[in-house]
Design a protein around this motif. Structure first.
Motif, PDB file in Angstrom:
ATOM      1  N   ALA A 136     103.500  16.507 -11.488  1.00 32.37           N
ATOM      2  CA  ALA A 136     102.933  17.738 -11.166  1.00 32.37           C
ATOM      3  C   ALA A 136     103.454  18.464  -9.654  1.00 32.37           C
ATOM      4  O   ALA A 136     104.136  19.234  -9.165  1.00 32.37           O
ATOM      5  N   ALA A 137     103.001  17.190  -9.032  1.00 30.18           N
ATOM      6  CA  ALA A 137     103.641  17.084  -7.607  1.00 30.18           C
ATOM      7  C   ALA A 137     104.674  17.521  -7.320  1.00 30.18           C
ATOM      8  O   ALA A 137     105.550  17.966  -7.063  1.00 30.18           O
ATOM      9  N   GLU A 138     105.553  16.434  -8.317  1.00 27.47           N
ATOM     10  CA  GLU A 138     107.076  16.011  -7.932  1.00 27.47           C
ATOM     11  C   GLU A 138     107.674  17.919  -8.858  1.00 27.47           C
ATOM     12  O   GLU A 138     108.867  18.033  -7.658  1.00 27.47           O
ATOM     13  N   ARG A 139     107.193  18.596  -9.943  1.00 29.32           N
ATOM     14  CA  ARG A 139     107.801  20.197 -10.162  1.00 29.32           C
ATOM     15  C   ARG A 139     107.992  20.399  -8.786  1.00 29.32           C
ATOM     16  O   ARG A 139     108.072  21.443  -8.623  1.00 29.32           O
ATOM     17  N   LEU A 140     106.035  20.235  -8.302  1.00 32.96           N
ATOM     18  CA  LEU A 140     105.984  21.746  -7.028  1.00 32.96           C
ATOM     19  C   LEU A 140     107.011  21.591  -6.272  1.00 32.96           C
ATOM     20  O   LEU A 140     107.466  22.320  -5.381  1.00 32.96           O
ATOM     21  N   ALA A 141     107.703  20.606  -5.833  1.00 33.38           N
ATOM     22  CA  ALA A 141     108.280  19.763  -4.863  1.00 33.38           C
ATOM     23  C   ALA A 141     109.763  20.375  -4.566  1.00 33.38           C
ATOM     24  O   ALA A 141     109.903  20.796  -3.953  1.00 33.38           O
ATOM     25  N   GLU A 142     110.153  20.687  -5.314  1.00 32.77           N
ATOM     26  CA  GLU A 142     111.374  20.640  -6.018  1.00 32.77           C
ATOM     27  C   GLU A 142     111.490  22.834  -5.696  1.00 32.77           C
ATOM     28  O   GLU A 142     112.241  23.542  -5.795  1.00 32.77           O
ATOM     29  N   GLN A 143     109.910  23.302  -5.471  1.00 35.10           N
ATOM     30  CA  GLN A 143     109.891  24.684  -5.500  1.00 35.10           C
ATOM     31  C   GLN A 143     109.584  24.535  -3.842  1.00 35.10           C
ATOM     32  O   GLN A 143     109.408  25.880  -3.566  1.00 35.10           O
ATOM     33  N   GLY A 144     109.676  24.432  -3.165  1.00 34.95           N
ATOM     34  CA  GLY A 144     109.298  23.689  -1.575  1.00 34.95           C
ATOM     35  C   GLY A 144     107.849  23.723  -1.320  1.00 34.95           C
ATOM     36  O   GLY A 144     107.224  24.400  -0.643  1.00 34.95           O
ATOM     37  N   ILE A 145     106.506  23.287  -2.264  1.00 34.56           N
ATOM     38  CA  ILE A 145     105.414  22.530  -2.390  1.00 34.56           C
ATOM     39  C   ILE A 145     105.126  21.545  -2.278  1.00 34.56           C
ATOM     40  O   ILE A 145     105.230  20.860  -3.255  1.00 34.56           O
ATOM     41  N   ASP A 146     104.402  21.116  -1.508  1.00 38.09           N
ATOM     42  CA  ASP A 146     104.453  19.654  -1.163  1.00 38.09           C
ATOM     43  C   ASP A 146     103.200  19.145  -1.279  1.00 38.09           C
ATOM     44  O   ASP A 146     102.207  19.521  -0.793  1.00 38.09           O
ATOM     45  N   VAL A 147     102.312  18.691  -1.757  1.00 34.30           N
ATOM     46  CA  VAL A 147     101.144  17.903  -2.514  1.00 34.30           C
ATOM     47  C   VAL A 147     101.047  16.563  -2.440  1.00 34.30           C
ATOM     48  O   VAL A 147     101.485  15.768  -2.706  1.00 34.30           O
ATOM     49  N   ALA A 148      99.749  16.391  -1.168  1.00 34.36           N
ATOM     50  CA  ALA A 148      99.583  15.517  -1.495  1.00 34.36           C
ATOM     51  C   ALA A 148      98.542  14.136  -2.938  1.00 34.36           C
ATOM     52  O   ALA A 148      98.188  15.561  -3.239  1.00 34.36           O
ATOM     53  N   VAL A 149      98.384  13.772  -2.941  1.00 36.41           N
ATOM     54  CA  VAL A 149      97.680  12.631  -3.943  1.00 36.41           C
ATOM     55  C   VAL A 149      96.601  12.115  -3.947  1.00 36.41           C
ATOM     56  O   VAL A 149      97.266  11.005  -2.908  1.00 36.41           O
ATOM     57  N   VAL A 150      95.530  11.800  -3.551  1.00 37.58           N
ATOM     58  CA  VAL A 150      94.522  10.487  -3.382  1.00 37.58           C
ATOM     59  C   VAL A 150      93.984  10.473  -4.564  1.00 37.58           C
ATOM     60  O   VAL A 150      93.080  11.204  -5.285  1.00 37.58           O
ATOM     61  N   HIS A 151      93.594   9.104  -4.483  1.00 37.68           N
ATOM     62  CA  HIS A 151      93.665   8.777  -6.192  1.00 37.68           C
ATOM     63  C   HIS A 151      92.459   7.578  -6.237  1.00 37.68           C
ATOM     64  O   HIS A 151      92.258   7.154  -5.359  1.00 37.68           O
ATOM     65  N   CYS A 152      91.421   8.878  -6.914  1.00 37.90           N
ATOM     66  CA  CYS A 152      90.206   7.222  -6.877  1.00 37.90           C
ATOM     67  C   CYS A 152      89.702   6.844  -7.969  1.00 37.90           C
ATOM     68  O   CYS A 152      89.158   7.674  -9.398  1.00 37.90           O
ATOM     69  N   ALA A 153      90.275   5.497  -8.191  1.00 35.83           N
ATOM     70  CA  ALA A 153      89.688   4.377  -9.702  1.00 35.83           C
ATOM     71  C   ALA A 153      88.976   4.921  -9.440  1.00 35.83           C
ATOM     72  O   ALA A 153      88.271   4.158 -11.008  1.00 35.83           O
ATOM     73  N   THR A 154      87.917   3.813  -8.129  1.00 37.36           N
ATOM     74  CA  THR A 154      86.572   3.815  -8.314  1.00 37.36           C
ATOM     75  C   THR A 154      85.633   5.154  -8.514  1.00 37.36           C
ATOM     76  O   THR A 154      85.798   5.901  -6.852  1.00 37.36           O
ATOM     77  N   LEU A 155      84.907   5.757  -9.373  1.00 35.06           N
ATOM     78  CA  LEU A 155      83.895   7.161  -9.242  1.00 35.06           C
ATOM     79  C   LEU A 155      83.047   6.662  -8.623  1.00 35.06           C
ATOM     80  O   LEU A 155      81.803   7.624  -8.174  1.00 35.06           O
ATOM     81  N   LYS A 156      82.929   5.417  -9.148  1.00 34.20           N
ATOM     82  CA  LYS A 156      80.784   4.709  -8.565  1.00 34.20           C
ATOM     83  C   LYS A 156      81.207   3.905  -8.090  1.00 34.20           C
ATOM     84  O   LYS A 156      81.488   2.940  -8.912  1.00 34.20           O
ATOM     85  N   PRO A 157      80.747   3.017  -7.022  1.00 35.67           N
ATOM     86  CA  PRO A 157      80.522   3.647  -6.249  1.00 35.67           C
ATOM     87  C   PRO A 157      82.048   4.515  -5.096  1.00 35.67           C
ATOM     88  O   PRO A 157      82.869   4.648  -5.468  1.00 35.67           O
ATOM     89  N   PHE A 158      81.674   5.748  -4.855  1.00 30.80           N
ATOM     90  CA  PHE A 158      82.319   6.709  -4.655  1.00 30.80           C
ATOM     91  C   PHE A 158      82.933   6.075  -2.772  1.00 30.80           C
ATOM     92  O   PHE A 158      81.911   6.795  -1.851  1.00 30.80           O
ATOM     93  N   ASP A 159      84.299   6.023  -2.827  1.00 28.25           N
ATOM     94  CA  ASP A 159      84.461   6.961  -1.551  1.00 28.25           C
ATOM     95  C   ASP A 159      84.533   7.336  -0.517  1.00 28.25           C
ATOM     96  O   ASP A 159      85.628   8.152  -0.174  1.00 28.25           O
ATOM     97  N   GLU A 160      83.400   8.333  -0.259  1.00 34.88           N
ATOM     98  CA  GLU A 160      83.683   9.496   0.158  1.00 34.88           C
ATOM     99  C   GLU A 160      84.448   9.384   1.937  1.00 34.88           C
ATOM    100  O   GLU A 160      84.909  10.734   1.901  1.00 34.88           O
TER     101      GLU A 160
END
Length: 333
Positions: free
Chosen positions: A224-248
Motif C-alpha cells: 500500500a505504501a508503494e501505491r500511495l507513494a505514486e500519489q505523493g503520499i509517503d508512508v513509514a512502515v514499522v514492523h512488529c514481528a514480536t507482539l509479546k514482549p512488545f517493543d514499546e
C-alpha cells in the motif's frame, strides 16, 4: 438420484501473496530442518496436521524425531511440555483455533507456568482461510496476550519465519508463532531488514503517515505504501514481528510526532496490536494521540474466497491505501 457434492473452492485456501510478490514454499519446515541439523535436541510434533502446517518437511527429514499425536491437541501440548522438561526443544504444530480455543489450559499450566521452551507453531491465524469461524483464529492474540511468560510472534513473510525459527529454539520459555504456511510471500529481503526476537523494526521510512503493523499486514502495508507513494503520499512502515514482549521504545519513537498513525493487523480490533499500541501510548502520557485501526471487526467472519474476504474486511493492499487517503483527506491542514 445422485447427491450433489459441494464444490471446494481453491480460493478459500489461496496463498496470501499478492500478484507479483515472490513466494517461498514451506519456509517453516525447511528452517526447522536446518535448525535440527545443528541441534539434536529439536523435535517436532503434529496433531494430525503435519501436511497442513509444513511440519511434514521435518517429519520426512527426521522421522525418528517426529511425533504424530493425532487429533488430540491437548495431549500434544502435554507431551511437548514433557519433552521440554527432559531437555528437548519441541516445536508443536496445529491450527491456531485448536492451539488457543481447545488447548489453552495445557499451554498455560504445562508450559508457561514452569517456563519451558516449547514452541507452538499455529497455522491459519486471523483471516488466512475462507472456511469460516471454525477455522478463522481472529482472536488468538487476544486470548494469549495475558499469559505470563509467553512470547508471541507474528511473522510477515518467509524471511521472518526462516530467521525466527533458530532464535525461538535458543530462547528460554514458551512461544506461539502465527504461522504462514504453503506458498509464503517473500518481501522483507527487498528491504534492509533482519528479524530480531523481541524487537520492532522500521522497514520503510516516510514523512506523511506511519503504519505500525504485524504479520501479513506488514506485507500489505508495504504494498500500500508503494501505491500511495505514486500519489505523493509517503508512508513509514514499522514492523512488529514480536507482539509479546512488545517493543514499546521502538514503536513509540516512530509515532511520537504529528504524523497520522495507523495500526495494521490480521486480527480482531479487540485485544491485538491496536490496543497494544494504544496502551503503550497511554502509559507514556501520549493518550491524546489518535490511532486509526485497520483490523478485522469484532464479529464472526464470513466464509468464502479468501481474496474476496480480504477486500471485504479491509485487509487488501488497495483497501489499506483507500483507508489512508480517506483519513488524510478528512484531516484538517
Amino acid at each position: 438420484m445422485t447427491a450433489v457434492q459441494p464444490r471446494r473452492s481453491a480460493a478459500m485456501i489461496a496463498s496470501i501473496a499478492d500478484p507479483g510478490v515472490r513466494t517461498t514454499r514451506a519456509p517453516f519446515g525447511d528452517a526447522l530442518v536446518k535448525a535440527a541439523e545443528a541441534d539434536q535436541r529439536i523435535v517436532g510434533l503434529a496433531a494430525d496436521l503435519a501436511k497442513y502446517t509444513d511440519m511434514h518437511v521435518f517429519a520426512r527429514a527426521f522421522p525418528d524425531r517426529f511425533f504424530q499425536m493425532g487429533m488430540a491437541e491437548q495431549v500434544m501440548m502435554a507431551a511437548a511440555a514433557g519433552m521440554a522438561e527432559v531437555g528437548q526443544i519441541p516445536f508443536a504444530a496445529t491450527y491456531s483455533v485448536f492451539a488457543t480455543r481447545r488447548a489453552y489450559d495445557f499451554l498455560c499450566l504445562d508450559m508457561a507456568e514452569p517456563g519451558l521452551n516449547v514452541n507452538i507453531v499455529a497455522a491459519l491465524p486471523g483471516l488466512t482461510t475462507g472456511y469460516g469461524p471454525s477455522h478463522q483464529a481472529t482472536e488468538d492474540v487476544a486470548i494469549l496476550r495475558g499469559m505470563p511468560g509467553l512470547t508471541i510472534v507474528d511473522p510477515c513473510d518467509a524471511v521472518d519465519i526462516e530467521q525466527a525459527v533458530p532464535q525461538l529454539a535458543a530462547a528460554p520459555g514458551p512461544s506461539y508463532t502465527r504461522l504462514l504456511r504453503g506458498a509464503v510471500p517473500r518481501i522483507l529481503d527487498d528491504y534492509d531488514y533482519s528479524f530480531e526476537l523481541g524487537k520492532a523494526k522500521l522497514v520503510r521510512p516516510g514523512d506523511d503517515a506511519v503504519f505500525v503493523s504485524s504479520g501479513l499486514m506488514t506485507m500489505r502495508g508495504l504494498l500500500a505504501a508503494e501505491r500511495l507513494a505514486e500519489q505523493g503520499i509517503d508512508v513509514a512502515v514499522v514492523h512488529c514481528a514480536t507482539l509479546k514482549p512488545f517493543d514499546e521504545d521502538t514503536v513509540l519513537a516512530h509515532v511520537a510526532d504529528d504524523r497520522p498513525v495507523f495500526t495494521l493487523e490480521n486480527h480482531s480490533v479487540i485485544g491485538g496490536l491496536f490496543e497494544t499500541v494504544a496502551a503503550a501510548l497511554a502509559r507514556r502520557g501520549g493518550s491524546g494521540k489518535k490511532i486509526v485501526p485497520i483490523a478485522l471487526p469484532d464479529e464472526f467472519l464470513a466464509a468464502g474466497a479468501l481474496p474476496t474476504l480480504h477486500d471485504r474486511y479491509g485487509l487488501s493492499a488497495n483497501r489499506v491505501a483507500d483507508r489512508v487517503r480517506e483519513e488524510l483527506s478528512a484531516t484538517p491542514g
